[in-house]
Design a protein around this motif. Structure first.
Motif, short mmCIF file in Angstrom:
data_model
loop_
_atom_site.label_atom_id
_atom_site.label_comp_id
_atom_site.label_asym_id
_atom_site.label_seq_id
_atom_site.Cartn_x
_atom_site.Cartn_y
_atom_site.Cartn_z
N VAL A 303 38.43 -26.96 56.32
CA VAL A 303 37.90 -25.63 55.99
C VAL A 303 36.45 -25.58 56.45
O VAL A 303 35.65 -26.48 56.13
N HIS A 304 36.13 -24.56 57.22
CA HIS A 304 34.75 -24.35 57.65
C HIS A 304 34.15 -23.26 56.75
O HIS A 304 34.55 -22.11 56.82
N TYR A 305 33.21 -23.64 55.90
CA TYR A 305 32.54 -22.65 55.04
C TYR A 305 31.20 -23.25 54.61
O TYR A 305 31.16 -24.37 54.07
N PRO A 306 30.11 -22.55 54.83
CA PRO A 306 28.79 -23.14 54.55
C PRO A 306 28.56 -23.47 53.08
O PRO A 306 27.66 -24.25 52.75
N GLY A 307 29.39 -22.93 52.20
CA GLY A 307 29.24 -23.20 50.77
C GLY A 307 29.83 -24.54 50.34
O GLY A 307 29.61 -24.98 49.21
N LEU A 308 30.58 -25.19 51.23
CA LEU A 308 31.17 -26.49 50.89
C LEU A 308 30.17 -27.61 51.19
O LEU A 308 29.49 -27.57 52.23
N ALA A 309 30.11 -28.60 50.30
CA ALA A 309 29.20 -29.74 50.51
C ALA A 309 29.52 -30.45 51.82
O ALA A 309 28.66 -31.08 52.43
N SER A 310 30.79 -30.35 52.28
CA SER A 310 31.21 -31.02 53.52
C SER A 310 30.71 -30.30 54.78
O SER A 310 30.84 -30.82 55.89
N HIS A 311 30.17 -29.11 54.65
CA HIS A 311 29.73 -28.34 55.83
C HIS A 311 28.44 -28.95 56.39
O HIS A 311 27.51 -29.24 55.64
N LEU A 329 35.70 -17.50 56.22
CA LEU A 329 36.17 -18.89 56.28
C LEU A 329 36.87 -19.14 57.61
O LEU A 329 37.59 -18.27 58.10
N GLY A 330 36.70 -20.35 58.14
CA GLY A 330 37.56 -20.81 59.21
C GLY A 330 38.47 -21.88 58.62
O GLY A 330 37.99 -22.83 58.01
N VAL A 331 39.78 -21.70 58.77
CA VAL A 331 40.73 -22.63 58.14
C VAL A 331 41.61 -23.25 59.22
O VAL A 331 42.34 -22.53 59.91
N GLU A 332 41.51 -24.58 59.38
CA GLU A 332 42.41 -25.27 60.32
C GLU A 332 43.59 -25.80 59.54
O GLU A 332 43.43 -26.52 58.55
N ARG A 389 41.03 -17.37 61.03
CA ARG A 389 39.81 -16.76 60.51
C ARG A 389 40.18 -15.89 59.32
O ARG A 389 41.07 -15.05 59.42
N VAL A 390 39.50 -16.13 58.22
CA VAL A 390 39.77 -15.35 57.01
C VAL A 390 38.51 -14.60 56.62
O VAL A 390 37.46 -15.20 56.41
N SER A 391 38.62 -13.28 56.53
CA SER A 391 37.54 -12.48 55.96
C SER A 391 37.95 -12.21 54.52
O SER A 391 38.91 -11.47 54.26
N VAL A 392 37.26 -12.86 53.60
CA VAL A 392 37.67 -12.80 52.19
C VAL A 392 37.18 -11.49 51.57
O VAL A 392 36.00 -11.16 51.66
N GLY A 393 38.11 -10.77 50.97
CA GLY A 393 37.79 -9.46 50.39
C GLY A 393 37.33 -9.57 48.94
O GLY A 393 36.90 -10.63 48.48
N ILE A 394 37.43 -8.46 48.24
CA ILE A 394 36.95 -8.42 46.85
C ILE A 394 38.11 -8.30 45.86
O ILE A 394 37.94 -7.90 44.72
N GLU A 395 39.32 -8.69 46.30
CA GLU A 395 40.46 -8.69 45.38
C GLU A 395 40.19 -9.65 44.21
O GLU A 395 39.25 -10.44 44.24
#
Ligand SMILES: *Cc1c(COP(=O)(O)O)cnc(C)c1O
Length: 414
Positions: A303-311, A329-332, A389-395
């Motif tokens: 998972v590519h996301y700047p909020g993860l400690a692994s980024h 998010l980028g999700v492989e 590529r995931v654009s996360v909404g406000i659901e």
């Protein structure tokens, strides 16, 4: 003295500019032309007095929206365009000439990448660098370099450019520093804080926010001294030099090229912008929850996301963006999980291009938005074949986690 915050300022922006009849919204002005009782007045507006002439150069509706974007970015002035791409095209084509050199991040929006190909055909030299490493930016600068361009968080790899150090390099070298703030929005980040000269926002994304209007904007932060910039035409070297760049972008890019934002989308974007702070907080919270959930999921490789400690740029993103990491998010997917099968199983998340909508959207990046550029350039940009590529909404958060889980589990079971 007390200063109003982000949302209060936007909500009361129109009213503070004395709207007709006490309306709280600036009314929509669809008029194409603006007539004057005195011909001298018409001439004065053509010669630089504030006012309106022909809607291709702007209307009271676009001006009201531009005032809001300037407030959001704490900028000195803003010009709006029909789309984000029109805004980017205006920046590059009006400020760069044949033989000029541009240093750009290699991780850029696909259509921006394609636009750069056009600029190269027209004789602009471009060097692409990994902008997460500012030493690469510094090393690429040549005597004819005029401008440095980067996005804040890149799409879909979520690389975070070394924005602050690049700003220092640009100031030291007298270069125009252009930052595409679309993925962060001015609620998360103001590029002026790292010395940007010009900020571009696609208003179609988080600022408008509801997937019902396209628009773009260029904001001048007032930090660049245009008096030393050779490519400003004589006609626009009037008044304080901090305004010359934006004047040229408006005259050449908007008036001459005509990518003008119409009144109706401008109004929709302005209404959308009122809730930017509320929506963005939810986009960020949902994206972080989903990123953490997917990182542990057996159906996901990375998972590519700047909020993860692994980024790789997690600490930088936390420092720059106030520990808010955006909605993308980028999700492989794991080996054996087919990206089309996975997407087809989603029930809440829509399979669609676009990002920054209230609804969650997903697409197979290599097969869609990055298809045209070919495998080699995709590899250079870090776009794997299985990248979603995931654009996360406000659901509601639980509904998103459930939807991803059921789709991934379904794929794993085959
Ligand atoms: C969408 C986008 C653009 C282009 O904006 P449009 O309004 O769709 O033309 C530019 N840059 C980034 C980072 C984007 O996501």
């Amino acid at each position: 003295m007390h200063e109003n915050g982000f949302t209060t300022t936007i909500l009361h922006s129109d009213r503070k500019q004395s709207v007709e009849h006490g309306a709280v919204h600036k009314p929509m002005h669809p008029s194409s032309e603006f007539a004057y009782d005195d011909a001298r007045e018409l001439a004065a507006v053509f010669q630089g007095k504030a006012g309106f002439t022909y809607a291709r150069q702007g209307t009271p509706t676009t001006t009201a929206l531009e005032a809001k974007v300037s407030q959001m970015e704490a900028g000195k002035g803003t010009v709006s365009f029909a789309t984000g791409m029109a805004a980017l095209a205006a920046i590059f084509t009006t400020l760069l000439r044949r033989g000029d050199h541009l240093v750009s991040s290699q991780f850029v929006f696909g259509n921006t990448n394609s636009l750069f190909g056009t600029l190269q055909e027209l004789g602009v030299e471009i060097t692409f660098v990994d902008a997460t490493d500012s030493s690469q930016v510094r090393a690429a600068i040549r005597p004819n370099t005029r401008m440095v361009f980067t996005e804040t968080i890149a799409n879909p790899g979520t690389q975070v450019a070394d924005l602050a150090v690049i700003g220092e390099i640009c100031r030291e070298k007298g270069l125009v520093y252009v930052v595409d703030n679309t993925l962060t929005s001015p609620w998360m980040f103001r590029p002026a804080s790292v010395g940007a000269s010009l900020v571009m926002n696609s208003l179609s994304k988080y600022i408008g926010g509801h997937g019902n209007a396209l628009g773009g904007a260029v904001t001048d932060t007032g930090l660049y001294d245009w008096s030393g910039y050779e490519n400003i035409y004589e006609a626009y070297r009037k008044g304080p030099a901090t305004g010359w760049g934006l004047t040229q972008i408006k005259k050449k890019g908007l008036r001459d090229m005509g990518g003008t934002l119409a009144a109706e989308p401008a109004h929709r974007i302005a209404v959308g912008a009122e809730t930017l702070a509320l929506r963005m907080a939810k986009h960020c919270a949902n994206a972080l929850a989903l990123a953490r959930f997917l990182e542990e999921h057996p159906g996901v490789a990375k998972v590519h996301y700047p909020g993860l400690a692994s980024h790789p740029q997690h600490a930088r993103a936390a420092a720059l963006f106030g520990s808010r990491f955006g909605g993308l998010l980028g999700v492989e997917l794991a080996d054996g999980v087919d990206c089309f099968d996975f997407l087809n199983r989603l029930r809440v998340v829509l399979m669609a291009t676009h990002l920054g909508d209230t609804r969650s959207l997903a697409l197979p990046a290599a097969h869609t938005i990055y298809y045209e550029m070919g495998a080699e350039r995709r590899k250079q940009m870090g776009i794997a074949d299985s990248l979603i590529r995931v654009s996360v909404g406000i659901e509601d958060e639980a509904d998103l986690l459930f939807d991803f889980d059921q789709a991934l589990t379904g794929c794993l079971k085959g």
